[in-house]
Design a protein around this motif. Sequence first.
Motif, short mmCIF file in Angstrom:
data_model
loop_
_atom_site.label_atom_id
_atom_site.label_comp_id
_atom_site.label_asym_id
_atom_site.label_seq_id
_atom_site.Cartn_x
_atom_site.Cartn_y
_atom_site.Cartn_z
N MET A 1 0.83 -1.21 0.00
CA MET A 1 0.00 0.00 0.00
C MET A 1 0.86 1.26 0.00
O MET A 1 0.46 2.29 -0.54
N VAL A 2 2.04 1.18 0.61
CA VAL A 2 2.96 2.32 0.61
C VAL A 2 3.58 2.53 -0.76
O VAL A 2 3.76 3.66 -1.21
N ALA A 3 3.86 1.43 -1.44
CA ALA A 3 4.69 1.49 -2.64
C ALA A 3 3.99 2.07 -3.86
O ALA A 3 4.64 2.50 -4.81
N SER A 4 2.65 2.10 -3.86
CA SER A 4 1.94 2.52 -5.06
C SER A 4 0.84 3.53 -4.73
O SER A 4 0.20 3.45 -3.67
N ASP A 5 0.62 4.46 -5.64
CA ASP A 5 -0.48 5.41 -5.53
C ASP A 5 -1.72 4.95 -6.28
O ASP A 5 -2.67 5.70 -6.47
N SER A 6 -1.70 3.69 -6.72
CA SER A 6 -2.85 3.12 -7.42
C SER A 6 -3.88 2.63 -6.41
O SER A 6 -3.54 1.96 -5.42
N TRP A 7 -5.16 2.92 -6.65
CA TRP A 7 -6.21 2.43 -5.78
C TRP A 7 -6.30 0.91 -5.83
O TRP A 7 -6.61 0.25 -4.82
N GLY A 8 -5.99 0.34 -7.00
CA GLY A 8 -5.97 -1.11 -7.11
C GLY A 8 -4.96 -1.75 -6.17
O GLY A 8 -5.22 -2.79 -5.58
N TRP A 9 -3.81 -1.12 -6.00
CA TRP A 9 -2.79 -1.64 -5.08
C TRP A 9 -3.20 -1.43 -3.64
O TRP A 9 -2.81 -2.19 -2.74
N GLN A 10 -3.99 -0.39 -3.37
CA GLN A 10 -4.52 -0.23 -2.01
C GLN A 10 -5.42 -1.42 -1.66
O GLN A 10 -5.34 -1.98 -0.56
N ILE A 11 -6.23 -1.82 -2.62
CA ILE A 11 -7.11 -2.97 -2.41
C ILE A 11 -6.30 -4.25 -2.25
O ILE A 11 -6.53 -5.05 -1.33
N ALA A 12 -5.31 -4.45 -3.14
CA ALA A 12 -4.50 -5.66 -3.08
C ALA A 12 -3.73 -5.75 -1.77
O ALA A 12 -3.67 -6.80 -1.11
N GLY A 13 -3.12 -4.63 -1.38
CA GLY A 13 -2.35 -4.62 -0.14
C GLY A 13 -3.23 -4.89 1.07
O GLY A 13 -2.84 -5.59 2.01
N ILE B 1 0.43 12.18 11.93
CA ILE B 1 1.50 11.86 10.98
C ILE B 1 1.03 12.13 9.56
O ILE B 1 1.75 12.72 8.74
N GLY B 2 -0.20 11.69 9.24
CA GLY B 2 -0.73 11.87 7.90
C GLY B 2 -0.91 13.33 7.51
O GLY B 2 -0.61 13.72 6.38
N THR B 3 -1.38 14.14 8.45
CA THR B 3 -1.59 15.55 8.17
C THR B 3 -0.28 16.27 7.88
O THR B 3 -0.19 17.11 6.98
N VAL B 4 0.77 15.93 8.63
CA VAL B 4 2.06 16.61 8.49
C VAL B 4 2.90 16.02 7.35
O VAL B 4 3.49 16.76 6.55
N HIS B 5 2.94 14.70 7.26
CA HIS B 5 3.87 14.05 6.33
C HIS B 5 3.20 13.27 5.19
O HIS B 5 3.91 12.78 4.31
N GLY B 6 1.88 13.13 5.22
CA GLY B 6 1.19 12.44 4.13
C GLY B 6 0.79 11.02 4.48
O GLY B 6 1.23 10.44 5.48
N VAL B 7 -0.07 10.46 3.63
CA VAL B 7 -0.60 9.12 3.84
C VAL B 7 0.50 8.07 3.87
O VAL B 7 0.49 7.15 4.71
N SER B 8 1.48 8.18 2.98
CA SER B 8 2.55 7.17 2.92
C SER B 8 3.32 7.08 4.22
O SER B 8 3.69 5.99 4.68
N ALA B 9 3.56 8.22 4.85
CA ALA B 9 4.28 8.22 6.14
C ALA B 9 3.44 7.54 7.22
O ALA B 9 3.98 6.80 8.06
N ALA B 10 2.13 7.78 7.21
CA ALA B 10 1.26 7.11 8.17
C ALA B 10 1.28 5.60 7.95
O ALA B 10 1.37 4.82 8.92
#
Length: 389
Positions: free
Chosen positions: A88-100, A153-162
């Motif tokens: 989920m961290v590695a990709s900005d694709s919604w499909g990878w969010q689902i797969a992860g 964490i997400g607000t300051v550094h983004g979703v990937s950091a969270a």
Amino acid sequence: MSNRWGILAVLFIVRLTVAFQFQSVAAVAPLLGAKFDASLADIGLLIGLYFTPGVALSLPGGAVGKRIGDKRAVSVALAVMLTGQLAMVASDSWGWQIAGRLIAGSGAVLLGVMMTKMVTDWFAGKELATAMAIFVNSWPVGIATSLLVLPMIGTVHGVSAAYLSVAALIGLGIPLLVVGYRSPSTAAAAPSAASRLNRNTLFAVIIAGLIWGIFNIGFTMIFSFGPTLLVERGWSITAAGSAISIVLWIAALSGIAGGFLADWTERPQSVLVIGCVLFALLMLMLPRSEAVIPIVIAIGAISALPAGPIMSLPASVLQPQTRAIGMGIFFTVFFAVMMLGPAIAGAIAKWTGSAAAALDFGTAALLACPVLLWGYNRIVLLNQQDSPR
């Protein structure tokens, strides 16, 4: 480590990683919506997908543990959870969010089934209800920690950091388990052959799984859609997450109190029914009142009271030789309910245009639990009448 309470502490912390990962989507839901152009229905689906593998993997989960050992099975489960999170961290694709999310959920299923057995192995016949109440409350503690930490964490550094923070916590769980856990000497003496469940026992376990799943739907609505509800009312994402986390911190204590109260009064089902009804009334009030903090404090004090009594339902109908298959069925039903619940709630919220509808859905779920309990008791009575005397 040979002290069983020390072992329980290790298992508590390791299971906390599941709750932390599960809640990571809801904790940063507004940020996900902005990043992926995701609707409330999309977020609800992503939340529910975490439990989808449980429908297929709960039953074979016990067999996997028996084949490779409890500790190794849970270590593998943590590694699978970590893999899904990193996907989920590695990709900005919604499909990878689902797969992860699906990959991570597969590991969480195996971990949940095996660790429930591990607690039972250590505490069977000696404070099992208390130990199970403490163990179950790793869930609200993990959820509360996620709500408190990840929005900041997400607000300051983004979703990937969270998401990376979630991965780091799971990674720390692996060496903790390897170093801190060992199986009790009594585990080797446990019966190896599993008897078949009779029809009434099977139905009783299925209904118990339904009660646990539907109760958790009600509980999940608070922390899955509560932050979004408060954001809709003008709260910041950080303030909303912190406010809703109050429920979980207090619930971590009230769950233990509920188990103690059930044992002390010897009326666990009364605690279950009263707790569900009061919880439902508070859920109905939250979207309709400005007294948010007093209500979330009251929800925290009430919401987890039924947890221990509900988790004791399978034990009252399962024998030691049927425990493995019975708990597999129990968790299969639980995960099926939890897979569908958030998705349905998200769809209802999207249709009505407000997260408040998801909390109303949770209210209805909580009120269904006493009705299902009546059915459970009827089946248990029939089972007792059919048993040889």
